[in-house]
Scaffold this active site. Structure first.
Site, short mmCIF file in Angstrom:
data_model
loop_
_atom_site.label_atom_id
_atom_site.label_comp_id
_atom_site.label_asym_id
_atom_site.label_seq_id
_atom_site.Cartn_x
_atom_site.Cartn_y
_atom_site.Cartn_z
N GLY A 35 28.49 -9.55 -78.77
CA GLY A 35 29.26 -8.33 -78.66
C GLY A 35 30.67 -8.55 -78.87
O GLY A 35 30.99 -9.68 -79.45
N LYS A 91 26.72 -15.06 -70.85
CA LYS A 91 27.81 -14.48 -71.95
C LYS A 91 28.80 -15.47 -71.84
O LYS A 91 29.65 -15.60 -70.85
CB LYS A 91 28.13 -13.01 -71.61
CG LYS A 91 29.11 -12.54 -72.39
CD LYS A 91 29.40 -11.08 -72.26
CE LYS A 91 28.55 -10.24 -72.83
NZ LYS A 91 28.96 -8.73 -72.92
N ASP A 116 34.42 1.64 -72.67
CA ASP A 116 33.54 1.17 -73.65
C ASP A 116 32.22 1.66 -73.77
O ASP A 116 31.28 1.01 -74.00
CB ASP A 116 33.75 -0.25 -74.12
CG ASP A 116 33.61 -0.77 -75.51
OD1 ASP A 116 33.77 0.30 -76.54
OD2 ASP A 116 33.18 -1.94 -75.67
N VAL A 168 25.93 -13.64 -76.53
CA VAL A 168 25.11 -13.65 -75.34
C VAL A 168 23.77 -14.21 -75.51
O VAL A 168 23.21 -14.32 -76.70
CB VAL A 168 24.72 -12.36 -75.23
CG1 VAL A 168 23.72 -12.05 -73.99
CG2 VAL A 168 25.92 -11.36 -75.09
N GLY A 226 22.40 -11.80 -78.64
CA GLY A 226 23.32 -11.04 -79.83
C GLY A 226 24.69 -11.55 -79.23
O GLY A 226 24.99 -12.05 -78.44
N PHE A 261 32.82 -9.31 -76.86
CA PHE A 261 33.29 -10.09 -75.87
C PHE A 261 32.69 -11.49 -75.87
O PHE A 261 33.20 -12.62 -75.39
CB PHE A 261 33.09 -9.75 -74.53
CG PHE A 261 33.67 -8.30 -74.42
CD1 PHE A 261 35.05 -8.09 -74.35
CD2 PHE A 261 32.67 -7.19 -74.56
CE1 PHE A 261 35.48 -6.75 -74.28
CE2 PHE A 261 33.16 -5.87 -74.43
CZ PHE A 261 34.53 -5.80 -74.45
#
Lengths: 192, 760
Positions: free
Chosen positions: B93, B112, B201, B98, B91, B95
């Site tokens: 995110g 990541k 977050d 991943v 996925g 940042f």
């Protein structure tokens, strides 16, 4: 064929098209086709395809829907298999049109290597967003079909769409090759 | 902390969001489209992906964007980082992307890729590199590839995210489980806070559940969220739902995590976020101004959430421990959450329907705790807790009578099983023998009571009763709020378990605390309602299958029993065996028809709430028809009723004269010819019998026990009572009732009550 189909954002699916698969413990010299990291025998049970059905043969302590099994049994469309005392699997044939089945681990064990589910293939495998797909991919808009013809596996892109296969574009069924990236706007996957 | 300098910029962004025109987008897909801010440059290819949704957020919809944006720069077999082979993209995110990867030695990891290679981001992760807590996703290492691109090597979590779990709310909702997960989440946050790190977050998409263990992800990065956001490329604006109001002012204390925890707890318990809206502006405005609607939540969760969501950060819980205490949990020395075992009302999320809420937009949810054994009290004790059994009668005599009945019931339930069996036998025998005396007397008493009730009602009785009750409530709220509680106190010595009810009533504070452990009965009722809904969704075939199977089964049961009876009779009785066998045949055929009709209607009715009056009426009509059939059958079989009526043990007492009040039940004109019942008697008997017994309960799949001898005995006793009104040759009509009850119960499917798990 016994390969893992890695679908980005969804998971890894072991596609296995042999007549019979052995379920067992993941061990250094592994005897099982579907290896599970769990407290079970190296050869715990086997699942054999007979016509349009799957027959479960207990090789060691096995339970089918909670009942101890001492002889081969036909698997219903949905069943819970228990290997040993604790390893629980869900067997499901999601589509009436195909006897391909998916096996998921329910207990806190994992497949070895780590993939999401195992798919026992008969002659086809449907990927898509719907419950009757063998590999359910939430977020997709259409179905993608893998099918076997004259002993080889092909992929049929969704109706009216083209997908990128390696460096080519394909709008018609194309043979499935290892390590070849298949992608579209919606998905990307590789058979390893 | 490292990002204070960026606060004004963030505030500006916040305000600019507020000023943007409300985006009126109708469907989900549209809403998930990216809404770039004015200063954001176009996103680079390969970074379009953003699970959290780059655009106007709605937590429910994040899944929708999932498939559509699954593009990854690397694919299976790629080795961007020395020593690791990528298996697949997982996925992406806020940042970066991943991946699931394996090291050369076979270690499964998540990789990541840090999207924007800010020194500050790497520094943030480095700061968290050596944190260790079971509820945090482990960070193993930070590595750089050939292009000096930073990668975080992390623990791979195979399970689903809390986001996915909440999206499946309808099927998984289980407050107990939700609270246990939440406590782990809070434990992880508490650890971060203890290390001086604010997550900033927290949102369900950043929380993962791996084999029941909660893991918080993205913590090292999120501290610098505001800094990286200045670059303006992929704003993780999907998280407005969880953002504390003071973030707009650039304040990033621990309190913003507490706020996010409050939002997450709310969402876990209800399935929706407290502040939702069509646009981000609307959501932000609600965070700034609106109060969360907690009216559907039980205590202590309602007040915990209210406090966590206080607009003023200083009014919130000062840390996670305090928040855990409020919901009855605590942290042990190793920083893991555990439930405090004392103070039952604090830890049990009880059933609370929502009597005051006016919020009808989202349907009212009952947060059910179906487990009657909470607080270590067994179901039996709860069942015997009279204060739980509301007495709804206002009229004093009826109430007193009902109270006595409840007492009797409780006393009976607490008898040892063998004694109960004997008691049942005595009751049945008594009913059979003196039924025709008791019935007229009971009928007479009922008539007298009816007259009295009319007088009481007309004379303003109900108002008076209400006033009295209100006065009692006002003066001694804890004890007399429930009229039966008083009885419990007095009856306590007779059956000790009732003491629980008395104690509970006595210790309860006058301030109403709804968090009382739920009674077994209420839990059962909740469960039944839930199950009925599931049953009503059953397909036609499964429905047909279920009652045809019951029919066949009841047919088999009846045939076997009648056949056995006939053979035995034939073997043992010499003189009038033929008439007895024809009686048995009559019983068999009538039971078969009756059980089939009961099963037919029972199957239909189990899908809906009980409507006693209608059900009884229908059953009575069926009874009338059965009576007609019975009459036809009797003449077809040439049933020697006269003979049969005098053949059994009935004459033992009936002809004694002492117990016989003059054939009251035989004196209906045109009903009998000698001892032989005519059509009218058949119809009257069967209609009454079908009316008086609540047959559908015996065929209900959700009945209390699979096979209840008590139900059979009760049925037979009622049949005897009916026989007291409309004479019917005694052993036969009782045999009919008993056999029907046996067959119906044996043939009807049964779903056992499961107090803890909710069937999905």
């Amino acid at each position: 064929m016994k390969n893992i189909l890695w679908i980005d954002g969804q998971g890894g699916y072991l596609l296995c098209d042999s007549e019979e698969v052995i379920l067992g413990q993941a061990a250094p010299e592994c005897l099982a086709d579907l290896a599970i990291r769990g407290d079970i025998s190296r050869r715990a049970a086997s699942i054999r395809r007979v016509g349009e059905e799957h027959v479960l043969t207990p090789l060691q302590e096995t339970y089918l829907d909670g009942r101890p099994l001492d002889r081969p049994a036909l698997l219903p469309e949905r069943a819970k298999l228990t290997l040993g005392k604790r390893v629980e699997l869900a067997y499901v044939r999601p589509s009436k049109l195909s006897c391909s089945a998916r096996i998921d681990i329910l207990s806190n064990n994992r497949w070895q290597p780590l993939y999401t589910s195992a798919v026992l293939l008969s002659d086809s495998c449907v990927l898509g967003p719907f419950e009757d797909c063998h590999i359910v991919c939430p977020g997709w808009s259409s179905r993608l079909v893998l099918f076997r013809k004259t002993g080889e596996w092909f992929c049929r892109p969704p109706q009216g769409e083209t997908v990128q296969v390696g460096d080519m574009m394909a709008g018609a069924p194309f043979p499935l090759k290892l390590g070849q990236k298949i992608s579209s706007d919606e998905f990307s996957m590789i058979l390893e | 902390m490292g990002s204070w300098g960026s606060a004004p910029r963030v505030f500006f962004m916040f305000v600019s969001l507020l000023q943007r025109k409300p985006a009126k987008m109708s469907n989900i897909q549209d809403r998930m489209q990216s809404v770039p801010t004015d200063d954001s440059p176009p996103t680079r290819p390969g970074q379009v992906g953003n699970i959290e949704g780059s655009g106007v957020p709605s937590p429910r919809n994040q899944q929708a964007s999932f498939g559509a944006s699954m593009k990854f720069q690397y694919g299976n077999g790629d080795k961007p980082l020395d020593g690791y082979v990528i298996k697949r993209g997982v996925g992406s995110g806020g940042f970066g992307e991943v991946y699931f990867a394996e090291s050369d030695s076979g270690k499964e990891v998540a990789l990541k890729r840090i999207q924007k290679n800010l020194e500050v981001e790497v520094r943030g992760v480095r700061h968290c590199l050596n944190l260790r807590h079971p509820n945090l996703v482990g960070i193993y290492d930070i590595r750089f590839d050939k292009d000096e691109q930073g990668w975080i090597v992390m623990e791979f979590i195979g399970g689903e995210s809390l986001r996915e779990r909440i999206d499946r709310y309808a099927e998984t909702s289980n407050p107990e489980e939700a609270i246990a997960l939440f406590a782990q989440l809070a434990a992880g946050v508490a650890y971060l806070h203890d290390q001086g790190i604010v997550h900033r977050d927290l949102k369900p998409a950043n929380v993962f559940i791996d084999n029941g263990l909660v893991k918080i992800g993205d913590y090292g990065l999120s501290k610098y969220i505001s800094a990286s956001r200045r670059g303006g490329q992929t704003e993780s604006v999907g998280t407005f739902h969880y953002m504390a109001p003071e973030i707009g002012r650039g304040e990033y204390g621990k309190e913003i995590d507490i706020y996010s925890l409050g939002v997450i707890l709310y969402e876990m318990l209800t399935g929706f976020v407290p502040f939702d809206g069509e646009s981000s502006q609307e959501i932000i405005l609600k965070h700034l101004t609106a109060d969360p609607d907690v009216s559907m939540l039980p205590e202590p969760y309602a007040s915990t959430i209210q406090r966590a969501l206080a607009k003023n950060a200083s009014l919130r819980f000062s840390d996670c421990r305090e928040m855990l205490w409020a919901i009855g949990w605590d942290l042990d020395a190793s920083g893991l959450a555990f439930r405090k075992t004392t103070s039952a009302p604090m830890v049990s999320p009880p059933v609370l329907s929502n009597p005051t809420s006016t919020n009808t937009k989202k349907q009212k949810r009952v947060l059910g705790n179906n487990d009657p054994t909470i607080a270590g009290v067994s179901p039996l004790q709860f069942a015997a807790n009279p204060s739980e059994q509301m007495n709804t009668f206002q009229e004093p005599i009826a109430r007193a009578f009902n109270n006595k009945l409840i007492e009797l019931q409780n006393w009976f339930r607490n008898l040892p099983p063998s004694t109960r069996g004997v008691a049942i036998a005595i009751i049945v025998v008594t009913a059979v023998f003196v039924g025709n005396i008791v019935a007229p007397i009971a009928f007479l008493l009922l008539c007298i009571y009816a007259c009295y009730y009319v007088v009481w009602y007309v004379g303003g009785g109900p108002e008076h009763a209400k006033k009295l009750a209100a006065a009692n409530m006002a003066h001694v709220p804890a004890r007399n709020a429930n009229p039966v509680a008083w009885n419990a106190g007095h009856a306590a010595p007779a059956y000790p378990v009732a003491g629980y009810g008395a104690a509970a009533a006595g210790t309860q504070s006058p301030v109403s605390r709804p968090a009382k452990p739920i009674s077994y009965k209420a839990a059962l009722r909740n469960w039944q309602t839930e199950q009925r809904e599931i049953l009503s969704k059953r397909g036609l075939w499964s429905y047909l299958h279920s009652y045809t199977r019951s029919w066949v089964f009841s047919g088999i049961v009846i045939s076997v029993l009648t056949l056995a009876a006939a053979v035995m009779t034939h073997a043992r009785v010499d003189d009038n065996a033929t008439s007895l066998v024809s009686g048995i045949t009559w019983v068999g055929v009538m039971s078969l028809l009756a059980s089939w009709s009961i099963i037919f209607f029972g199957r239909r009715w189990e899908k809906q709430p009980e409507d006693s009056i209608v059900f009884r009426f229908v059953m009575m009509t069926v009874g009338g028809l059965l009576g007609a059939v019975s009459y036809g059958l009797s003449s077809h079989l040439m049933m020697p009723w006269n003979e049969l009526a005098h053949s059994g043990w009935e004459q033992l007492n009936m002809d004694g004269g002492v117990l016989n009040p003059g054939d009251w039940n035989r004196s209906w004109k045109g009903f009998y010819e000698g001892e032989s019942p005519l059509l009218a008697a058949h119809i009257a008997y069967f209609a009454s019998l079908m009316w008086i017994v609540r047959w559908w309960r015996q065929s209900d799949s959700l009945r209390k026990s699979r096979f209840s001898v008590f139900s059979i005995a009760w049925t037979v006793a009622l049949a005897a009572l009916v026989q007291g009104f409309f004479f019917f040759p005694a052993p036969w009509c009782l045999a009919f009732a008993g056999l029907t009850s046996v067959a119906v119960q044996m043939a009807s499917p049964w779903i056992p009550y499961e107090p803890t798990t909710r069937t999905a």
